[in-house]
Design a protein around this motif. Structure first.
Motif, PDB file in Angstrom:
ATOM      1  N   LYS A  32       0.833  -1.204   0.000  1.00 14.40           N
ATOM      2  CA  LYS A  32       0.000   0.000   0.000  1.00 14.40           C
ATOM      3  C   LYS A  32       0.870   1.257   0.000  1.00 14.40           C
ATOM      4  O   LYS A  32       2.034   1.238   0.399  1.00 14.40           O
ATOM      5  CB  LYS A  32      -0.915   0.014   1.224  1.00 14.40           C
ATOM      6  CG  LYS A  32      -0.201   0.285   2.545  1.00 14.40           C
ATOM      7  CD  LYS A  32      -1.169   0.388   3.679  1.00 14.40           C
ATOM      8  CE  LYS A  32      -0.470   0.718   4.995  1.00 14.40           C
ATOM      9  NZ  LYS A  32       0.163   2.050   4.985  1.00 14.40           N
ATOM     10  N   ASP A  37      -5.171   2.559   3.941  1.00 16.73           N
ATOM     11  CA  ASP A  37      -5.713   1.680   4.975  1.00 16.73           C
ATOM     12  C   ASP A  37      -5.487   0.232   4.544  1.00 16.73           C
ATOM     13  O   ASP A  37      -6.143  -0.260   3.619  1.00 16.73           O
ATOM     14  CB  ASP A  37      -7.209   1.955   5.160  1.00 16.73           C
ATOM     15  CG  ASP A  37      -7.783   1.240   6.377  1.00 16.73           C
ATOM     16  OD1 ASP A  37      -7.249   0.169   6.734  1.00 16.73           O
ATOM     17  OD2 ASP A  37      -8.757   1.739   6.960  1.00 16.73           O
ATOM     18  N   LYS A  40      -8.700  -2.091   4.565  1.00 12.42           N
ATOM     19  CA  LYS A  40      -9.641  -1.909   3.457  1.00 12.42           C
ATOM     20  C   LYS A  40      -9.048  -2.394   2.143  1.00 12.42           C
ATOM     21  O   LYS A  40      -9.731  -3.014   1.320  1.00 12.42           O
ATOM     22  CB  LYS A  40     -10.042  -0.434   3.349  1.00 12.42           C
ATOM     23  CG  LYS A  40     -10.937   0.051   4.479  1.00 12.42           C
ATOM     24  CD  LYS A  40     -11.342   1.497   4.269  1.00 12.42           C
ATOM     25  CE  LYS A  40     -12.268   1.970   5.396  1.00 12.42           C
ATOM     26  NZ  LYS A  40     -12.653   3.398   5.219  1.00 12.42           N
ATOM     27  N   GLY A  70      -2.953  -6.954   6.246  1.00 15.37           N
ATOM     28  CA  GLY A  70      -4.135  -6.140   6.498  1.00 15.37           C
ATOM     29  C   GLY A  70      -5.057  -6.814   7.499  1.00 15.37           C
ATOM     30  O   GLY A  70      -5.571  -6.183   8.432  1.00 15.37           O
ATOM     31  N   SER A  74      -5.996  -5.661  11.269  1.00 16.28           N
ATOM     32  CA  SER A  74      -7.397  -5.560  11.693  1.00 16.28           C
ATOM     33  C   SER A  74      -7.633  -6.320  12.995  1.00 16.28           C
ATOM     34  O   SER A  74      -8.307  -5.819  13.907  1.00 16.28           O
ATOM     35  CB  SER A  74      -8.310  -6.102  10.595  1.00 16.28           C
ATOM     36  OG  SER A  74      -9.656  -6.094  11.013  1.00 16.28           O
ATOM     37  N   THR A 128      -1.527   7.672  12.233  1.00 18.68           N
ATOM     38  CA  THR A 128      -2.602   6.738  11.892  1.00 18.68           C
ATOM     39  C   THR A 128      -2.978   5.934  13.126  1.00 18.68           C
ATOM     40  O   THR A 128      -2.211   5.842  14.094  1.00 18.68           O
ATOM     41  CB  THR A 128      -2.161   5.783  10.771  1.00 18.68           C
ATOM     42  OG1 THR A 128      -1.004   5.046  11.218  1.00 18.68           O
ATOM     43  CG2 THR A 128      -1.815   6.547   9.513  1.00 18.68           C
ATOM     44  N   ASN A 130      -2.943   2.741  14.648  1.00 19.67           N
ATOM     45  CA  ASN A 130      -2.264   1.464  14.484  1.00 19.67           C
ATOM     46  C   ASN A 130      -2.003   0.863  15.857  1.00 19.67           C
ATOM     47  O   ASN A 130      -2.449   1.390  16.882  1.00 19.67           O
ATOM     48  CB  ASN A 130      -0.954   1.634  13.695  1.00 19.67           C
ATOM     49  CG  ASN A 130      -0.076   2.724  14.295  1.00 19.67           C
ATOM     50  OD1 ASN A 130       0.274   2.674  15.468  1.00 19.67           O
ATOM     51  ND2 ASN A 130       0.291   3.718  13.489  1.00 19.67           N
TER      52      ASN A 130
END
Length: 472
Positions: A32, A37, A40, A70, A74, A128, A130
């Motif tokens: 990314k 994100d 996502k 990711g 999450s 962010t 995190n």
């Protein structure tokens, strides 16, 4: 950057019968952009893959998700948020036990306000959400409520005493503990904030935690001196009916159960020398006994605890000059052993080249590994929710047999786990400097033998190429 990797493989019927779970494959690694994100993005990619399976990708081509940071992010964020909620509720319940539901409500309402303003400051500073920034909030949950508890408790005490009207009692209570509260907050900030100035790789990795914690404490002080007094004035006041009922019963603060229990506990220590010195002596003995655990190695000393991951790597280094075919043969030998474990979901082997860069690879530069004598195996375990064993335990179980296979082929093999914190070159690193290269090699050889003979030291390697024959 966070990565999602996929393995695309196709195999003929003959190959599948020979190696039921091995295919010639291509790995696609997707990273990314900064600010994206990962959660996502990974979901969108997986949805797109499912669409391609229906319309474009042939049935004989197998597509498997081999790594999804990711989803990992999450899960970690969800876990931290649940712990944050549990911490807030636990603190509120403890306050309720001492000050009743009204006092607990005052503290409970002050926490979301503090965290909301802290998250807004994260946004202003371009942080962010995190694991590090959220851990900072979990870390200071017990600290940020201290200021509100001090203010609310003192207001509660003065309201109970009923010596002044409620508004004047509230102002008097705040003035009484305001300066000590401010001093205590800045003292804690002075202890935490210096972590933000750590240099090296650890600095940018850890700096959001002390900075976020310090901001949260400053905001909690602001909330304690502004919003908490208002909430306390609204909720902690007792209605006239209740005051009259309490006066009829003749109840005072000194007659409360908590005060009576506290008085019975503390008065013997103040009035009796023997009790006082015995109490101090027991505390000193407990302190010394606790400290001695580090010296006697009764407890393991680590900067960060082991994290239960769903993956690990096997790094294989054959002697220089080894052919690609022989390296592939050794890699398959190890892979055949790994696949027998019920803990293994799937694995990917990379021979002559590196696998997609991992968290460890940021420092160890695994992405630069090239040559006919190198390979690595990316091992994916079944989800940690479906097994009781920790990933660290699983890797230690694999290591002896993998090392045994490597020793038979004169290969240097390292079982590499994903670190819980910033990656490092190795757990122990010895660097040899000097003007004479031959002496450097000689000393390095002695150090290597020392490491190998040291108990609990595994996977010893050095950055020296083997001697090779030169043909002219």
């Amino acid at each position: 950057n966070d990565y999602v990797t996929f393995g695309y493989g196709q195999a003929s019927a003959q190959e599948k019968s020979q190696y039921p779970s091995q295919y010639n494959a291509v790995t696609l690694s997707i990273g990314k952009k900064k600010g994206g994100d990962a959660m996502k993005i990974s979901e969108l990619i997986l949805d797109k893959i499912e669409t391609l399976k229906r319309d474009i990708i042939p049935n004989e081509v197998h597509v498997s998700e081999t790594r999804n940071y990711g989803a990992t992010a999450s899960h970690k964020v969800s876990e931290l948020l649940s712990h944050l909620i549990i911490a807030i509720i636990s603190v509120s319940l403890v306050v309720m036990l001492a000050m009743g539901w009204r006092g607990g409500l005052v503290v409970f309402l002050s926490v979301p306000v503090t965290f909301a303003l802290t998250l807004f400051s994260y946004y202003i500073m371009d942080y962010t959400l995190n694991r590090i920034t959220l851990f900072a909030l979990v870390f200071v949950t017990g600290i940020v409520v201290d200021d509100s508890i001090i203010i609310a408790e003192n207001m509660h005490r003065h309201f109970k005493m009923r010596r002044l009207p409620f508004k004047q009692a509230a102002l008097y209570a705040i003035n009484e503990v305001g300066n000590p509260t401010i001093l205590a907050t800045f003292t804690v900030i002075a202890a935490v904030l210096p972590m933000a100035f750590v240099s090296g790789l650890m600095g940018p990795y850890m700096s959001p935690m002390p900075i976020g914690a310090s901001i949260a404490m400053l905001i909690s002080l602001f909330v304690a001196l502004t919003i908490t007094p208002y909430l306390g004035y609204i909720f902690l006041r007792e209605k006239n009916g209740k005051n009259k009922k309490a006066n009829d019963k003749g109840e005072t603060l000194e007659q409360s159960k908590i005060f009576i229990f506290y008085k019975k506990t503390i008065e013997p220590l103040l009035d009796n020398k023997l009790y006082r010195y015995t109490f101090f002596g027991i505390n000193i003995i407990l302190l010394l006994a606790t400290s001695s655990m580090f010296l006697t190695k009764s407890v393991a000393v680590k900067m960060l605890p082991f994290d239960n991951k769903n993956e690990f790597q096997v790094i294989i280094d054959m002697p220089e000059g080894t052919t690609l075919e022989r390296t592939d043969m050794v890699t398959k030998e190890i892979a055949q052993y790994i696949k027998q474990s019920t803990f293994v979901k799937n694995y990917q082997t990379y021979v002559g080249t590196s696998s997609p860069i991992t968290f460890n690879g940021l420092v160890r530069h695994y992405d630069l590994r090239r040559g006919s004598n190198i390979s690595d195996i990316q091992v994916n375990l079944i989800d940690k929710g479906d097994r009781k064993e920790q990933s660290h335990y699983i890797s230690t179980v694999f290591r002896p047999e993998i090392q045994k296979i490597g020793k038979a082929f004169n290969a240097n093999i390292k079982v590499v786990e994903v670190p819980p914190g910033p990656p490092v070159l190795s757990t122990l690193v010895a660097e040899v400097y000097g003007p004479d290269y031959k002496e450097q090699i000689k000393i390095a050889e002695q150090l290597k033998q020392t490491f190998k003979s040291t108990k609990d030291v595994v996977d010893v390697d050095w950055m020296i190429e083997d001697d090779q024959k030169e043909y002219r």
